[in-house]
Design an enzyme around this catalytic site. Sequence first.
Site, mmCIF file in Angstrom:
data_model
loop_
_atom_site.group_PDB
_atom_site.id
_atom_site.type_symbol
_atom_site.label_atom_id
_atom_site.label_comp_id
_atom_site.label_asym_id
_atom_site.label_seq_id
_atom_site.Cartn_x
_atom_site.Cartn_y
_atom_site.Cartn_z
ATOM 1 N N HIS A 300 0.824 -1.102 0.076
ATOM 2 C CA HIS A 300 0.065 -0.044 0.061
ATOM 3 C C HIS A 300 0.918 1.284 0.018
ATOM 4 C CE1 HIS A 300 -3.143 -2.918 2.143
ATOM 5 N NE2 HIS A 300 -3.336 -2.763 0.631
ATOM 6 N N GLU A 303 1.295 4.098 2.730
ATOM 7 C CA GLU A 303 1.788 3.657 4.277
ATOM 8 C C GLU A 303 3.267 3.769 4.298
ATOM 9 O OE1 GLU A 303 -2.414 0.848 4.437
ATOM 10 O OE2 GLU A 303 -0.364 -0.289 4.502
ATOM 11 N N HIS A 396 2.521 -2.926 7.222
ATOM 12 C CA HIS A 396 1.311 -2.122 6.807
ATOM 13 C C HIS A 396 1.382 -0.653 7.792
ATOM 14 C CE1 HIS A 396 -0.752 -4.272 3.745
ATOM 15 N NE2 HIS A 396 -0.019 -5.132 4.286
ATOM 16 N N GLU A 470 1.093 -3.931 11.690
ATOM 17 C CA GLU A 470 0.320 -2.662 11.570
ATOM 18 C C GLU A 470 1.038 -1.718 12.334
ATOM 19 O OE1 GLU A 470 -1.961 -1.813 9.490
ATOM 20 O OE2 GLU A 470 -3.032 -3.767 8.910
HETATM 21 ZN ZN LIG Z 1 -1.936 -1.617 4.375
#
Ligand SMILES: [Zn+2]
Length: 669
Positions: A300, A303, A396, A470
């Site tokens: 992504h 990010e 992420h 995350e």
């Molecule tokens: Zn992500």
Amino acid sequence: MVPHLHAPQNLPGLSSAGQLSLVHWPHQCEVIRDRIEHIDWTPPRPEPLYTPMGLEMKPSYQPAGEGTVIYLTEEANKDSGFVYSQVRGLSPSKQILHQNGDNTLIFEARFESGNLQKVVKVNEFEYQLTLRTDLYTSKYTQWYYFQVSNTQAGMPYRFTIVNFTKPDSLYKRGMRPLLYSEADAKKHNVGWRRTGNEIKYYRNNAGQGGQQYFSLTWTFQFPHNRDTCYFAHCYPYTYSNLQEYLVAISKDPVKSKFCKIHILCHSLARNIVYVLTITNPHEGDKDTKRKAVILTARVHPGETNTSWIMKGFLDYILGNSGNAQVLRDNFVFKVVPMLNPDGVIVGNHRCSLAGQDLNRKYKSNLKEFYPSIWYTRNMIKRVMEERDILLYCDFHGHNRKKNVFVYGCERKQQAKAPNLHPRVFPLLLSKICPDKFSFPDCRFRVQKSKEGTGRVVMWKMGISNSYTLEASICGSKLGQRRSTHFNTKDLESVGHHFCDALLDYCVPNMKYYLCLKEHEEMVKQQAKVNSEGLNSDVLDRDSSTQTSNSSDSCDLVAHQLKLGTKIKTKTSGEHIHRIAKDRSRESKNTQGIETLHKIFQELDPVGREMCYASERGGVRPVSGCHPPKMESRSREKEEKIHHRVKLPITASVKQVGECFRFWFSGSEN
Ligand SMILES: [Zn+2]
């Protein structure tokens, strides 16, 4: 048949002179020539979150016709229904012409990773900004990164970004935008810092036909006159930044020996997706005993914080510390630092040039559409043919939650081999990184909607330690870092701690055993809750009630006490009161060192005959125990890493305490 990769002669993407290959853009994108660069700087103190005053304004969205359009780039999204469609086709890009004495700000975002679609000047110091959706989609506005020049120092500016689509945002909970001043960088060596007052994130009046839009507004002052400044959602880290980093590795005579850089594949825009293989050269035949660790990031593009974590990881693992040596001796690391270079280059938030979220495509066989995903999965399959994979983790950034945490995968009955349980590694990480990593925030359920993610697909392929890491795009709620933003050094430290946790996982020490023990307790508690017919999930708890922010071993008890309390509020059953009471007693009777000592006594009998306090702050049994096996190391290396201290099991609480002192104080290295 699994196709194999070919090893190129030199670092791909470089000419023999060490020049970087071109960054490939889709042809629709117009790009300015200037190369944007920022200095690396860390604020001397953690930067606090914004505290709302309750008086923040909510400027309404100004429809077309109101105000003056001063910046506009042609959007490639022909089906985009958003407001700027009315002015589409004016020109490929629009910059108002400035005359002497015109103090209108000049905006620019047509550079690598830049994102800004349109700017309307509402009045002298107020500007309305629209972000560009991900290319070939009409969605995913979140990432912004743009340049502003022709500034006036000390004037009360207000920016309002009007086309966010998510109802929730960390800007609602204190996150502040990032500002970079070229003058400050030049004169004072100051880089990206948090800025903004009167910050408000709210639903605005731009929505139509069921679509809702949200605004982010903030006020600020520029530090210098006639300065060039930048604003960003998070610390930028571009594809060019990655290439420079890889060039430095390839030119380093030491690092290049144990870090090989290959082409994994080419993206849709023909940018190179790199894969790094990191392991110490071994003697003799091909060594297949070393387990593999697979790490990936930037699927992504918005990010960007994950690239800083990845940088921290690579700095550590490619460094010359004893710990890095041990890790390279024992593992083969396969690292894909940027899975979606096209998205990163064009300034997308989530998608690739196929307009798709690549982290839902790990089950897809469409090699041509999602090359980096297909080739990553293929590479992992190939690795699995020759060695065990200890761990897979995809990095992420999280846009709604604070802290760092993981999503893992587990089956209902998985507690039989506790050392292989997917909760143990994150538990270790939470002990090592208590001010940033939150174990209570971790989740281990496999949801249907996540079936195409790297984590779930790799888990189904047989990797039990399969995680999505995350990291909040904002900051932490924990310990001393409560209510502060993460900066790049914090993010890099998460990468370092990841290595520390791996080391603790493969070189069993006290921390490791405590984590096993803690995990065991949780499993027991879950079993108890289950047997009492309650429909409560102790292991996967609801985040809304998480407040745990301490980290030492007493926390184990405190944490369970909280669990007990939580269950009580949920079910108010008699027996649950009892659990809470028991826990409460336990927490009073067993404090600090004593808890540790007690737990230590309960360890398996071989392991506790004698232990060593290591320099790293753990205690390592001589033999016994059954965690993942280490390759035998040379005596010198062993001596270098572990400062040995003999500690008999009959040692007093005080003696044990002495050994663990540095661990408790958290000043371990
Ligand atoms: Zn992500």
